[in-house]
Scaffold this motif. Structure first.
Motif, short mmCIF file in Angstrom:
data_model
loop_
_atom_site.label_atom_id
_atom_site.label_comp_id
_atom_site.label_asym_id
_atom_site.label_seq_id
_atom_site.Cartn_x
_atom_site.Cartn_y
_atom_site.Cartn_z
N SER A 18 44.39 -38.79 -19.59
CA SER A 18 42.82 -38.85 -19.72
C SER A 18 42.17 -38.98 -21.16
O SER A 18 42.82 -38.35 -21.96
N HIS A 19 41.12 -39.30 -21.05
CA HIS A 19 40.09 -39.47 -22.33
C HIS A 19 38.90 -39.09 -22.23
O HIS A 19 38.38 -38.57 -21.15
N GLU A 20 38.31 -38.68 -23.34
CA GLU A 20 36.81 -38.24 -23.40
C GLU A 20 35.90 -38.83 -24.20
O GLU A 20 36.40 -39.61 -25.03
N VAL A 21 34.67 -38.91 -23.79
CA VAL A 21 33.87 -39.82 -24.71
C VAL A 21 32.83 -38.68 -25.39
O VAL A 21 32.47 -37.65 -24.70
N VAL A 22 32.67 -38.90 -26.80
CA VAL A 22 32.12 -37.96 -27.56
C VAL A 22 30.99 -38.75 -28.39
O VAL A 22 31.06 -39.81 -29.01
N LEU A 23 29.93 -38.00 -28.04
CA LEU A 23 28.73 -38.64 -28.73
C LEU A 23 28.67 -37.83 -29.97
O LEU A 23 28.46 -36.56 -30.31
N VAL A 24 28.72 -38.54 -31.30
CA VAL A 24 29.07 -37.98 -32.62
C VAL A 24 27.40 -37.50 -33.08
O VAL A 24 27.26 -36.52 -33.70
N ASP A 25 26.72 -38.93 -33.28
CA ASP A 25 25.34 -38.72 -33.71
C ASP A 25 24.47 -39.60 -33.05
O ASP A 25 24.77 -40.67 -32.51
N CYS A 26 23.28 -39.23 -32.79
CA CYS A 26 22.32 -39.85 -31.99
C CYS A 26 21.69 -41.34 -32.66
O CYS A 26 21.31 -42.12 -32.08
N GLY A 27 21.64 -41.08 -33.92
CA GLY A 27 20.98 -42.29 -34.84
C GLY A 27 19.63 -42.35 -34.50
O GLY A 27 18.92 -41.45 -34.11
N PRO A 28 19.10 -43.38 -35.46
CA PRO A 28 17.56 -43.40 -35.55
C PRO A 28 16.93 -43.83 -34.26
O PRO A 28 15.60 -43.56 -34.27
N ARG A 29 17.54 -44.75 -33.21
CA ARG A 29 16.79 -44.81 -32.24
C ARG A 29 17.24 -43.81 -30.85
O ARG A 29 17.71 -44.22 -29.86
N GLU A 30 16.64 -42.74 -31.07
CA GLU A 30 16.85 -41.67 -30.00
C GLU A 30 16.46 -42.13 -28.69
O GLU A 30 17.47 -41.62 -27.76
N MET A 31 15.33 -42.62 -28.43
CA MET A 31 15.21 -42.99 -27.00
C MET A 31 16.32 -43.87 -26.45
O MET A 31 16.46 -43.73 -25.25
N ASP A 32 16.67 -44.97 -26.94
CA ASP A 32 17.67 -45.79 -26.50
C ASP A 32 18.64 -45.11 -26.37
O ASP A 32 19.37 -45.52 -25.37
N VAL A 33 19.50 -44.17 -27.27
CA VAL A 33 20.36 -43.36 -26.99
C VAL A 33 20.63 -42.44 -25.81
O VAL A 33 21.26 -42.48 -25.13
N ILE A 34 19.00 -41.83 -25.56
CA ILE A 34 18.90 -41.24 -24.37
C ILE A 34 19.00 -42.04 -22.98
O ILE A 34 19.75 -41.28 -22.23
N LEU A 35 18.53 -42.90 -23.22
CA LEU A 35 18.92 -43.91 -22.00
C LEU A 35 20.26 -44.26 -21.77
O LEU A 35 20.79 -44.11 -20.49
N ALA A 36 21.25 -44.40 -22.99
CA ALA A 36 22.45 -44.60 -22.60
C ALA A 36 23.04 -43.75 -22.19
O ALA A 36 24.21 -43.70 -21.21
N VAL A 37 22.78 -42.46 -22.67
CA VAL A 37 23.82 -41.37 -22.18
C VAL A 37 23.23 -40.94 -20.82
O VAL A 37 24.14 -40.66 -19.90
N ARG A 38 22.03 -41.32 -20.34
CA ARG A 38 21.62 -41.22 -18.82
C ARG A 38 22.57 -42.29 -18.00
O ARG A 38 23.21 -41.92 -17.01
N LYS A 39 22.71 -43.58 -18.59
CA LYS A 39 23.43 -44.42 -18.02
C LYS A 39 24.92 -44.03 -18.01
O LYS A 39 25.70 -44.27 -16.56
N VAL A 40 25.56 -43.40 -18.84
CA VAL A 40 26.96 -43.09 -18.97
C VAL A 40 27.18 -42.12 -17.99
O VAL A 40 28.11 -41.93 -17.49
N VAL A 50 18.54 -33.52 -23.58
CA VAL A 50 19.22 -32.19 -24.19
C VAL A 50 20.49 -32.62 -24.79
O VAL A 50 20.89 -32.08 -25.80
N LEU A 51 21.41 -33.09 -24.20
CA LEU A 51 22.67 -33.67 -24.65
C LEU A 51 22.76 -34.49 -25.83
O LEU A 51 23.60 -34.03 -26.65
N ALA A 52 22.00 -35.58 -26.04
CA ALA A 52 21.51 -36.30 -26.98
C ALA A 52 21.33 -35.48 -28.37
O ALA A 52 21.79 -35.89 -29.21
#
Length: 98
Positions: A18-40, A50-52
Motif C-alpha cells: 500500500s501507498h500513501e499520498v503526502v501533500l508536501v507544500d500548498c504552493g502559491p495557488r492555495e484555493m486550487d490546491v484546496i479544491l484538489a485536496v477535496r477531490k482526492v 484545514v488539511l492544505a
C-alpha cells in the motif's frame, strides 16, 4: 487448547504494497490546491482547507500505486508539491525477554 497444541501465526505478504499520498507544500495557488485536496479526499471544503494549510500532511493511506500516482497528479496539476510513498512495513511484534 491443551499443552500439546500450539498456535501458529503467519505474516501475509501482498504483491502490491500500500501507498500513501503526502501533500508536501500548498504552493502559491492555495484555493486550487484546496479544491484538489477535496477531490482526492472527498472531504468538505472546510476540512480540505484545514488539511492544505497543515502541509506537510498525509492525505490518504492504503492506496494502490496507480491510485496514489493519480492523486498526486491531481494535486500537482493544481500547483501543489505532493508525493506518493510506499507505506512503511509494520514492525514485527516481539515477545518481551524473560
Amino acid at each position: 487448547m491443551s499443552d500439546e497444541e500450539s498456535t501458529e501465526y503467519y505474516t501475509l505478504l501482498c504483491d502490491d504494497p500500500s501507498h500513501e499520498v503526502v501533500l508536501v507544500d500548498c504552493g502559491p495557488r492555495e484555493m486550487d490546491v484546496i479544491l484538489a485536496v477535496r477531490k482526492v479526499t472527498g472531504l468538505s471544503l472546510w476540512h480540505s482547507r484545514v488539511l492544505a494549510r497543515q502541509a506537510p500532511v498525509t492525505l490518504k493511506r492504503g492506496l494502490s500505486a496507480y491510485r496514489a500516482q493519480s492523486a498526486v497528479a491531481v494535486l500537482q496539476g493544481a500547483g501543489a508539491r505532493a508525493e506518493w510513498r510506499q507505506e512503511p512495513e509494520p514492525r514485527e511484534r516481539t515477545a518481551p525477554s524473560p
